[in-house]
Design a protein around this motif. Structure first.
Motif, mmCIF file in Angstrom:
data_model
loop_
_atom_site.group_PDB
_atom_site.id
_atom_site.type_symbol
_atom_site.label_atom_id
_atom_site.label_comp_id
_atom_site.label_asym_id
_atom_site.label_seq_id
_atom_site.Cartn_x
_atom_site.Cartn_y
_atom_site.Cartn_z
ATOM 1 N N SER A 120 77.941 63.499 82.042
ATOM 2 C CA SER A 120 76.728 64.262 81.721
ATOM 3 C C SER A 120 76.074 63.945 80.401
ATOM 4 C CB SER A 120 77.088 65.958 81.722
ATOM 5 O OG SER A 120 77.380 66.430 82.925
ATOM 6 N N LEU A 121 74.590 63.878 80.150
ATOM 7 C CA LEU A 121 73.860 63.551 79.270
ATOM 8 C C LEU A 121 72.823 64.762 79.170
ATOM 9 C CD1 LEU A 121 73.637 59.774 79.192
ATOM 10 C CD2 LEU A 121 75.354 61.114 77.764
ATOM 11 N N ALA A 122 72.515 64.988 77.812
ATOM 12 C CA ALA A 122 71.245 65.970 77.605
ATOM 13 C C ALA A 122 69.991 65.262 77.705
ATOM 14 C CB ALA A 122 71.409 66.383 76.150
ATOM 15 N N LEU A 123 69.277 66.014 78.736
ATOM 16 C CA LEU A 123 68.025 65.297 79.400
ATOM 17 C C LEU A 123 66.853 65.788 78.417
ATOM 18 C CD1 LEU A 123 67.123 63.623 81.603
ATOM 19 C CD2 LEU A 123 66.479 65.616 82.780
ATOM 20 N N TYR A 124 66.569 67.006 78.332
ATOM 21 C CA TYR A 124 65.719 67.637 77.152
ATOM 22 C C TYR A 124 66.103 69.052 76.953
ATOM 23 C CZ TYR A 124 63.268 69.426 81.458
ATOM 24 O OH TYR A 124 62.937 69.869 82.708
ATOM 25 N N CYS A 125 65.282 69.632 75.790
ATOM 26 C CA CYS A 125 65.633 70.922 75.322
ATOM 27 C C CYS A 125 64.564 71.676 75.335
ATOM 28 C CB CYS A 125 66.551 70.732 74.052
ATOM 29 S SG CYS A 125 67.122 72.141 73.535
ATOM 30 N N ILE A 126 64.766 73.032 75.244
ATOM 31 C CA ILE A 126 63.629 74.058 75.311
ATOM 32 C C ILE A 126 64.077 74.812 74.085
ATOM 33 C CG2 ILE A 126 62.246 75.929 76.289
ATOM 34 C CD1 ILE A 126 61.960 73.213 77.790
ATOM 35 N N LEU A 127 63.081 74.695 72.972
ATOM 36 C CA LEU A 127 63.244 75.358 71.736
ATOM 37 C C LEU A 127 62.320 76.832 71.766
ATOM 38 C CD1 LEU A 127 62.951 72.303 69.226
ATOM 39 C CD2 LEU A 127 64.912 73.314 70.551
ATOM 40 N N ALA A 128 62.834 77.860 71.505
ATOM 41 C CA ALA A 128 62.340 79.090 71.267
ATOM 42 C C ALA A 128 62.451 80.021 70.221
ATOM 43 C CB ALA A 128 62.594 79.858 72.682
ATOM 44 N N LYS A 159 56.893 81.447 70.008
ATOM 45 C CA LYS A 159 56.749 80.062 70.197
ATOM 46 C C LYS A 159 57.763 79.496 70.867
ATOM 47 C CE LYS A 159 55.375 75.675 67.735
ATOM 48 N NZ LYS A 159 54.317 75.731 68.370
ATOM 49 N N VAL A 160 57.365 78.271 72.096
ATOM 50 C CA VAL A 160 58.261 77.970 72.601
ATOM 51 C C VAL A 160 57.831 76.388 73.160
ATOM 52 C CG1 VAL A 160 57.152 78.866 74.957
ATOM 53 C CG2 VAL A 160 59.446 77.972 75.113
ATOM 54 N N GLU A 161 58.587 75.494 73.189
ATOM 55 C CA GLU A 161 58.158 74.106 73.038
ATOM 56 C C GLU A 161 59.480 73.375 73.774
ATOM 57 O OE1 GLU A 161 56.639 72.218 69.788
ATOM 58 O OE2 GLU A 161 54.730 73.219 69.798
ATOM 59 N N ALA A 162 59.110 72.041 74.260
ATOM 60 C CA ALA A 162 60.145 71.238 74.703
ATOM 61 C C ALA A 162 60.386 70.039 74.041
ATOM 62 C CB ALA A 162 59.720 70.865 76.224
ATOM 63 N N ALA A 163 61.392 69.393 73.645
ATOM 64 C CA ALA A 163 61.960 68.374 72.737
ATOM 65 C C ALA A 163 62.904 67.499 73.645
ATOM 66 C CB ALA A 163 62.296 68.747 71.663
ATOM 67 N N PRO A 164 62.735 66.162 73.557
ATOM 68 C CA PRO A 164 63.730 65.158 74.093
ATOM 69 C C PRO A 164 65.115 65.745 73.738
ATOM 70 C CG PRO A 164 62.219 64.001 73.047
ATOM 71 C CD PRO A 164 61.768 65.497 72.524
ATOM 72 N N VAL A 165 65.517 65.873 72.518
ATOM 73 C CA VAL A 165 66.601 66.297 72.140
ATOM 74 C C VAL A 165 66.434 67.810 70.932
ATOM 75 C CG1 VAL A 165 67.751 64.094 72.215
ATOM 76 C CG2 VAL A 165 66.524 64.875 70.075
ATOM 77 N N TRP A 175 62.189 62.994 78.483
ATOM 78 C CA TRP A 175 63.407 62.894 78.457
ATOM 79 C C TRP A 175 64.092 62.026 77.036
ATOM 80 C CZ3 TRP A 175 64.296 61.144 84.158
ATOM 81 C CH2 TRP A 175 63.799 62.168 85.030
ATOM 82 N N ALA A 176 65.364 62.608 76.903
ATOM 83 C CA ALA A 176 66.117 62.063 75.884
ATOM 84 C C ALA A 176 66.194 60.340 76.103
ATOM 85 C CB ALA A 176 67.458 62.329 75.477
#
Length: 428
Positions: A143-151, A166-172, A386-387
């Motif tokens: 398993s590998l991290a695909l992307y992350c939601i920061l909130a 605030k909520v945003e997506a980031a690759p890692v 994606w990361a």
């Protein structure tokens, strides 16, 4: 082709010549002569508005954005507006193949509907958390991290009027991603509540400095409690044991913490509980010392709930999102839905004002979100969401599966060739 007729206007010159034109906002002919909102009679030229060069009504665009914010896919939302757009058609009915129409609307008008709820700086109390989506190689199980939601969830200085800030997506979801997230708004909170997430702490230190981690951060007391209770369970601490009574309220003051710390240290046979204490007692002494001075927010449960809802809406189609900017547009609408301010009426009002301000022809910005970045070798483009590590691993996995499939076919063909009967030549 039938369908919705738009109200045109005639400009007549003194000599009798004229030309026809549409206003910046084109009104469609009222179908039933009754307003759907107030139920009053309206003239035929006072029907619902549509962009001058657009086929769909503004209120249908607004409704599609509400649907997206509540978890519908682009394609489902597009099918709904297409079904209404087909009413009254005398020509060929158009069908929806994908959600590109709605995707284009997202880039064009999401900033307009989000403007009235836009935040301009960080609040007094900031609650942080994240949620990561993973990709698992079906062959290796890795398993590998695909992307992350920061909130981030925010409160005022009294710990009231909380909302998803605030909520945003980031690759890692590493420290650099959190530093970028925290740097996206000005201001400095008086208190930051988070779990014992090293990435969040690294981001705070990178953006505000070492002092911020020491003076502003308050570890979530709910998660601390859960970890201590798990240690109690592993050490087989009985339900009526005095240690559990001493632990009650240990995070609320330095005096109660000192009593709990002394009780744990006096019982060295509790291996896991003492292990937890050794790792955390220095921090907890400081945290409980200033507990009375922080605003009345001591856990990150407020941000966990909207994050959980967002994850549930994205989970079944997590792999469909590959563009960071586009997913962030979806997250903007999901934030508005979480705040319960996602009404089609308000969205339509904001879209009309936006179109009026641009004379019915807003700048088309959806192409600006296209991904054009290549990987380090320059061989294949990488998506912005994606990361990179996961994308490269996926490419390698696909290549390995294709190679394995080709080899399997070669082996199968060789077996068939050996098993096939050979022709025998007979002499007369």
């Amino acid at each position: 082709m039938g369908g919705r007729a738009k109200q045109r206007w005639r400009c007549v010159l003194p000599d009798g010549s004229y030309h026809r034109f549409l206003g910046a906002m084109s009104r469609t002919i009222a179908a039933d002569s009754t307003c759907v909102e107030c139920e009053n009679h309206i003239a035929s030229h006072e029907g619902p508005v549509a962009p001058a060069q657009g086929e769909y009504l503004v209120r249908e665009i607004a409704g599609a954005l509400v649907d997206i914010g509540r978890g519908q896919t682009y394609t489902d939302a597009a099918k709904r507006v297409r079904a209404r757009g087909n009413i009254g058609k005398t020509g060929a009915r158009r069908e929806v193949i994908n959600g590109q129409t709605v995707a284009d609307w997202m880039a064009d008008v999401v900033p307009a509907v989000a403007a009235r709820h836009l935040v301009t700086q960080w609040p007094s109390v900031l609650v942080l958390d994240s949620s990561t989506f993973f990709w698992t190689d079906p062959l290796t199980g890795k398993s590998l991290a695909l992307y992350c939601i920061l909130a981030a969830f925010g409160y005022d200085k009294d710990g009231k009027n909380g909302r998803l800030w605030k909520v945003e997506a980031a690759p890692v979801g590493d420290g650099a991603a959190w530093a970028e997230f925290l740097g996206s708004l000005p201001g400095k909170p008086d208190s930051i509540v988070c779990d014992q997430d090293r990435a969040i702490i690294a981001g705070i230190i990178s953006h505000w400095g070492d002092w911020a981690a020491m003076d502003l951060v308050h570890y979530c007391e709910h998660h601390l409690t859960e970890r201590v209770r798990a240690a109690f369970k592993s050490d087989k601490v009985a339900a009526d044991d005095r240690l559990r009574q001493v632990f009650h309220g240990a995070f609320t003051s330095r005096e109660q913490w000192d009593a709990f710390e002394a009780e744990v240290i006096s019982r060295p046979t509790l291996l896991l509980t003492n292990g937890w204490m050794a790792k955390n007692m220095t921090w907890m002494r400081r945290q409980t010392e200033r507990r009375a001075q922080i605003p009345p927010v001591s856990s990150n449960g407020a941000v966990e709930q909207p994050l959980r809802e967002i994850r549930q809406m994205l989970q079944t189609r997590a792999f469909m999102f590959r563009n960071r900017a586009r997913l962030n547009q979806v997250l903007v609408l999901m934030r508005l839905a979480s705040m319960r301010v996602d009404t089609a009426t308000d969205y339509a009002s904001d879209i009309r004002a936006f179109l009026d301000a641009h004379n019915g022809h807003p700048p088309r910005t959806y192409r600006a979100a296209y991904d054009t970045t290549a990987n380090q070798s320059g061989e294949a483009p990488l998506g912005s969401l994606w990361a990179p590590k996961a994308q490269i691993a996926m490419t390698e996995a696909r290549a390995n599966r294709a190679l394995a499939s080709a080899r399997a076919k070669e082996i199968a063909n060789a077996k068939e060739s050996r098993a096939a009967p050979k022709a025998i030549s007979l002499k007369s």
